[in-house]
Structure formats: structure tokens, C-alpha cells
Scaffold this active site. Structure first.
Site, mmCIF file in Angstrom:
data_model
loop_
_atom_site.group_PDB
_atom_site.id
_atom_site.type_symbol
_atom_site.label_atom_id
_atom_site.label_comp_id
_atom_site.label_asym_id
_atom_site.label_seq_id
_atom_site.Cartn_x
_atom_site.Cartn_y
_atom_site.Cartn_z
ATOM 1 N N HIS A 27 0.853 -1.196 0.000
ATOM 2 C CA HIS A 27 0.000 0.000 0.000
ATOM 3 C C HIS A 27 0.884 1.239 0.000
ATOM 4 C CE1 HIS A 27 -3.634 -2.308 0.710
ATOM 5 N NE2 HIS A 27 -2.951 -3.010 1.578
ATOM 6 N N ASP A 31 0.100 9.261 1.991
ATOM 7 C CA ASP A 31 -0.514 9.752 3.214
ATOM 8 C C ASP A 31 -1.275 8.639 3.921
ATOM 9 O OD1 ASP A 31 -1.201 11.658 5.131
ATOM 10 O OD2 ASP A 31 -3.132 11.985 4.192
ATOM 11 N N GLY A 32 -0.879 8.335 5.130
ATOM 12 C CA GLY A 32 -1.642 7.421 5.958
ATOM 13 C C GLY A 32 -1.092 6.023 6.088
ATOM 14 N N ASN A 33 -0.442 5.503 5.063
ATOM 15 C CA ASN A 33 -0.010 4.113 5.171
ATOM 16 C C ASN A 33 1.104 3.928 6.190
ATOM 17 O OD1 ASN A 33 2.042 5.198 3.481
ATOM 18 N ND2 ASN A 33 2.491 3.153 2.724
ATOM 19 N N TYR A 63 14.759 5.458 9.405
ATOM 20 C CA TYR A 63 13.578 4.614 9.195
ATOM 21 C C TYR A 63 13.298 4.442 7.694
ATOM 22 C CZ TYR A 63 8.446 3.868 9.069
ATOM 23 O OH TYR A 63 7.178 3.425 8.815
#
Length: 103
Positions: A27, A31-33, A63
Site C-alpha cells: 500500500h 498519506d496514511g499508510n 527509518y
């Protein structure tokens, strides 16, 4: 197939690393995943008795680089080592993320 690997994995720490990586890999939205991937990682860590682990904003580059190695180089080891580093710090009571306690 990948979900069976995670489901059959006995170690919560391994499930957490694989679950996070597989989610953000399959995915790849801007934004958001990442937030959802980190939430899933923490749910899997918590299932094994590990502390909630925060990816510090100050370490975002580490990261992202570790995730890139897993994605592009097909080498998940740097990502697993990075998550282990954060979890170990949390287990010692010295999380890497800095919390501003000033009000």
C-alpha cells in the site's frame, strides 16, 4: 501467501517487522499508510508483550532508508535491526523518541 507466513510466525517481533513492511510495501500511498503500518507493527509487538514503539521524527531518515533497503534491495535486515534497536531501548526504559514535557 505472505499473510500465512505472518500468521504462522511464532515470534511477535518477527510478525511486527514483516507485517509493517508488507503493509507499506503493498500500500505505497503517500498519506496514511506509514501511520497504519506503525500501528499494525505496534499491535503485533503488543501481542508479544513488547512495549509500544515510536519511530522518532528525528530518526525519520534512518527509518525510511531501512524501508528502502527492504523494498529496493530486497534486504529486510536493516529494517529489522532498526526496529530491534528501538524496541530494545523501550525495554530498557529509555525510548529513543523525545517527549516534550513542557506545558
Amino acid at each position: 501467501m505472505l499473510l500465512l507466513i505472518i500468521e504462522n510466525e511464532e515470534q511477535a517481533s518477527v510478525r511486527a517487522v514483516l507485517g509493517h513492511f508488507i503493509f507499506v510495501y503493498t500500500h505505497p500511498y503517500m498519506d496514511g499508510n506509514g501511520r497504519m503500518g506503525r500501528f499494525l507493527m505496534n499491535a503485533m509487538l503488543a501481542s508479544g508483550g513488547y512495549p509500544w514503539t515510536v519511530i522518532p521524527v528525528e530518526e525519520r531518515d534512518k527509518y525510511m532508508n531501512a524501508l528502502e533497503h527492504a523494498s529496493f534491495d530486497q534486504n529486510i535486515k536493516p529494517f529489522a535491526e532498526y526496529i530491534a534497536y528501538l524496541v530494545k531501548a523501550g525495554l530498557k526504559g529509555a525510548p529513543i523518541a523525545k517527549i516534550d514535557t513542557r506545558n
